[in-house]
Every structure is written in C-alpha cells, then in structure tokens.
Design a protein around this motif. Sequence first.
Motif, PDB file in Angstrom:
ATOM      1  N   ALA A 108       0.750  -1.129  -0.248  1.00 45.38           N
ATOM      2  CA  ALA A 108       0.346   0.105   0.089  1.00 45.38           C
ATOM      3  C   ALA A 108       0.233   1.399   0.010  1.00 45.38           C
ATOM      4  CB  ALA A 108      -1.338   0.078   0.973  1.00 45.38           C
ATOM      5  N   HIS A 114      -2.338   4.591  -5.906  1.00 41.10           N
ATOM      6  CA  HIS A 114      -3.643   4.643  -4.592  1.00 41.10           C
ATOM      7  C   HIS A 114      -4.684   5.920  -4.257  1.00 41.10           C
ATOM      8  CE1 HIS A 114      -0.844   4.843  -2.036  1.00 41.10           C
ATOM      9  NE2 HIS A 114      -1.931   5.255  -0.916  1.00 41.10           N
ATOM     10  N   HIS A 127      -7.124   8.672  -0.859  1.00 37.84           N
ATOM     11  CA  HIS A 127      -6.427   9.971  -0.329  1.00 37.84           C
ATOM     12  C   HIS A 127      -6.937  11.392  -1.393  1.00 37.84           C
ATOM     13  CE1 HIS A 127      -3.434   7.304   2.139  1.00 37.84           C
ATOM     14  NE2 HIS A 127      -3.236   7.461   1.550  1.00 37.84           N
ATOM     15  N   ASP A 167      -5.355   4.981   4.127  1.00 39.11           N
ATOM     16  CA  ASP A 167      -4.879   3.002   3.737  1.00 39.11           C
ATOM     17  C   ASP A 167      -4.733   2.047   5.145  1.00 39.11           C
ATOM     18  OD1 ASP A 167      -2.875   4.015   1.934  1.00 39.11           O
ATOM     19  OD2 ASP A 167      -1.780   4.783   4.015  1.00 39.11           O
TER      20      ASP A 167
END
Length: 466
Positions: free
Chosen positions: A230, A236, A241, A421
């Motif tokens: 991650a 991501h 986020h 996360d």
Amino acid sequence: MGNVQEKFNEFQRGLGTDISPTWRDLAKADSKPVPGFLTQENAPNLGTAKIPVDRYTSYDFHRQEVEKIWKRTWQVVCREDEIANVGDHFVYNVADMSFLVVRSAANEFKAFWNVCLHRGRRLVDESGCGAESFRCGYHAWTWDIKGKLAWFPGAWDFPDVDAEKYSLREVQVGTWGGFVFINPDMNGISLAEHVGSMDKHFQNWPLDKRFSLWHIQKKINANWKVTMEAFLESYHVVQTHPQALSSVAEHGTQYDIWDDGEAHYSRTITPTGIPSKHAKNGTALGAIADVWALLNALRADVANTLPSDIHDRATISEWRRKTMKEMTGADYSKLSDAEMLDSVQYFLFPNFCPWYGEGLPLSYQFRPDADSPDTCLFDIWMLIRSPDSGAAPPAPKTIKLGPDDRFEPHIGAMGKIFDQDDENMPFVQIGLKTWPGDPEGLTMARYQESRIRHYHQILMKKLSQP
Ligand code: FES
Ligand SMILES: [Fe+2]
C-alpha cells in the motif's frame, strides 16, 4: 524518430499534462539544481506477470519466509536514540522470534536471541532503560548487558554449566542512517553489503543527523506484504486519499529500481505542490499544508501555516526553506524545490522504507508479528533534522496501536492519511482468502506497480535458495 516514439510507447513511464506535468518535467523546471541521482531514471520493463495469491495467505509460504528471509536478513530494530544510554534495550519481535538489542557501552550495541538458556522462557518481556543486567522471570538466571551469564541460583547443582558456554546467543548488529539493524544470521552478509549503493543516495542526506518526532507502531490484520504494498505505489492516491489530489500529482510519479549485488532497492518520487490531473477542486494545498504545519509546530514561535495566497512550487519551496530554517537553524538555501516538497521514498529489500528530502521525512518498516501470514506490525518514524547547535530532543516513547486504534488522534493530519490506508489493508487480506479472479493471481500495472513486482522477484529468488 518513429523508433524512439515506438520504444517510449512500448513502455510509457508516467503521463503528464500541462497542469500536472510528470516529476521528470518538474525537475527540469526546478528553481534550483536538482541532484543528479534524483533525475537518474532506472525503470526496467519487468513485464505484467500475475502475482500468486498464496504468497499473502498461505501458512507454508509464511514459514518459508521465516526460514529464508527473517532468519537471514538485516532488519531495523529501532533508532539509535531510542536506546540512547548504556543499558537501554529494545525487544524486537518478528514472526515467532524475539530478539533483545542493548546499548552495551557508550558506542556499542549487542543483540541476542531473547531466550533464556536455562529452560527457554522469553528472557525480557518489554523494552526498557538503564538495565544493569537481564534476569529471567522463571528461575532468576541473570546475564550482564554484554550477554555473559552473571549469576544463577543453586550453582552447586549445575556441574555442566559454565559462564563462558552460557553466554546469550548473539546475532549480528549494525547501524545505518541512525537506525539499529540486526541480522539473525551470524554468517550472513554485512550491513554495508545489504545497503549497497543505496548508501550513496543518502550521502548528502544524513538520516543519522535526525531525531524522531514520533515513532508509532501499529498491528494490522493483514499480511506484511499486503500492508507494505500500500506504500510502494502512488496509484492508490486517487481513490484512497482524495483530499490530497489538489496538491499531489500522483500520476506524474517517477518509479526507479536498482539491483546492486546483494542490495535491492527502489524509489518513488511523487510531485507535490501541484494538483493531480484527477483533482476536481483546483490548487488548494490544504491536505499537504496541514502535514507541513505539523512539522513546523515543533517551535510555537515559528509561523507554521502556509499562507493561502501561495500556489506555485517555487514560492512554496521558498516559504518552506525559510520556516524550516527558523525552526532548526539549518541552511536550506541550496535545496531544490524537489527536495523541499516532493515525496521521495526509497525501499530496501525486504521491508524498510527510508525517505529522502523534507517533503515527507518519514521512514517505514513492515514485518510479520506472529507465526501467521495474517497479521503484521507497521512502524513509522517521523524524522526531523536535528538543530545545527544544541542537542536534539530525546526520543519519544513508541506509541503502540492495536488493529482497531486510529492514527489521527496521535499524529494529526498525517494520521488521517495512514487511517485511510489502513481502511483498505485488512479488507485486502479478507478478499485474498476467497480470491475469485485469474487463477494465476493479482494484476499489477507495468510501471506504477513495478516496485511491487520487483521485490516479489527478489523474494522468490531468495526463497528458492538452499
Ligand atoms: S527458564 Fe529462565 S531461569 Fe529458568
Ligand atoms: Fe496511502
């Protein structure tokens, strides 16, 4: 020309736009010279092979990792300043093993298997300060801090015990960048070989001249690799986020990979201070400015809030150079915008992420915390440059969080990002257990997830060694 274009299309490394250029293009427009090793790209095409799911879920695979990785590799225990005085010691657990690391003299560390040599109780339960000796809680066998058996009751009844033979079982110990490392394999390579040429990247960025603002450790109900992965890509950020998109151009991230003998490392450089091409709300710098304010908050008398009329990278960098100087007394005038703003994260196989630059001065480590593929420990340090004169503040006590605890109450704006996360990782582990997709495994992007693919390749090489 056609050929060059075809070659680039064959392996495209990032995608920029006018508003959100790639880091490569931003580096060319930096208001100061960017160090050459940062602009040096090294992105081999590692292909698109799937990643088998059992690497994250199988107990047998976990045991192979214990035998071939965790018993044989260099791994971070703590910062040197977390065991600053003679007798200060740190208990380091990984998988089903426990190690005891102690400052045994002013400039000496020793590390041992944390197991009593009488009948096998774990010798020391918790990290602590100023010990003169280590006494087992079962029958009181006692070792000095250099690991020599100092005393045990009823010696008359143990004709076969002599102090020399009953020294605690040592493991290798070393330091790099202010971190204390151990390697359980006494015949393994040196720490210098393990770090290899990554050391050169940090030569002008001495991590040992930094102090921990905080050290936080969280138990996460996911495999250590699920958790670590991650943090090895910026892909991501769009979904996980969203508040960062106005100030983090995740799609322009540069990814680089190196193999140097026994050292295997990689890097991301994520542009900060410009909006992502996925941003919907312009150029507000809110999320990242909150994180920087947190760093500046070390000194109440230094204005720590980014003025709202500042938007471009050169001006934000100048503001950071000035406020950081007021805070630490150090000279930041020669540092590029990239070094003041961007997220420059290194990864050293198998599990350590030291960061470079003032953008986000963090460090991470990931490891299994029990004899199971399903849980891990995630360590994070926030490392602030030590003042040029006067002593750095003493290391704070490690904040230990359980799987249901949140980061935000402890570390504010930065914590909010880690909580986001953390809202994925345990659910990845759950999903992997009933994987319905391609039987060959998970799909990874060729460039943006190349660091994950790279370390898997090294991992499989290590596991196939005798
Ligand atoms: S097991 Fe440690 S003293 Fe007996
Ligand atoms: Fe993240």
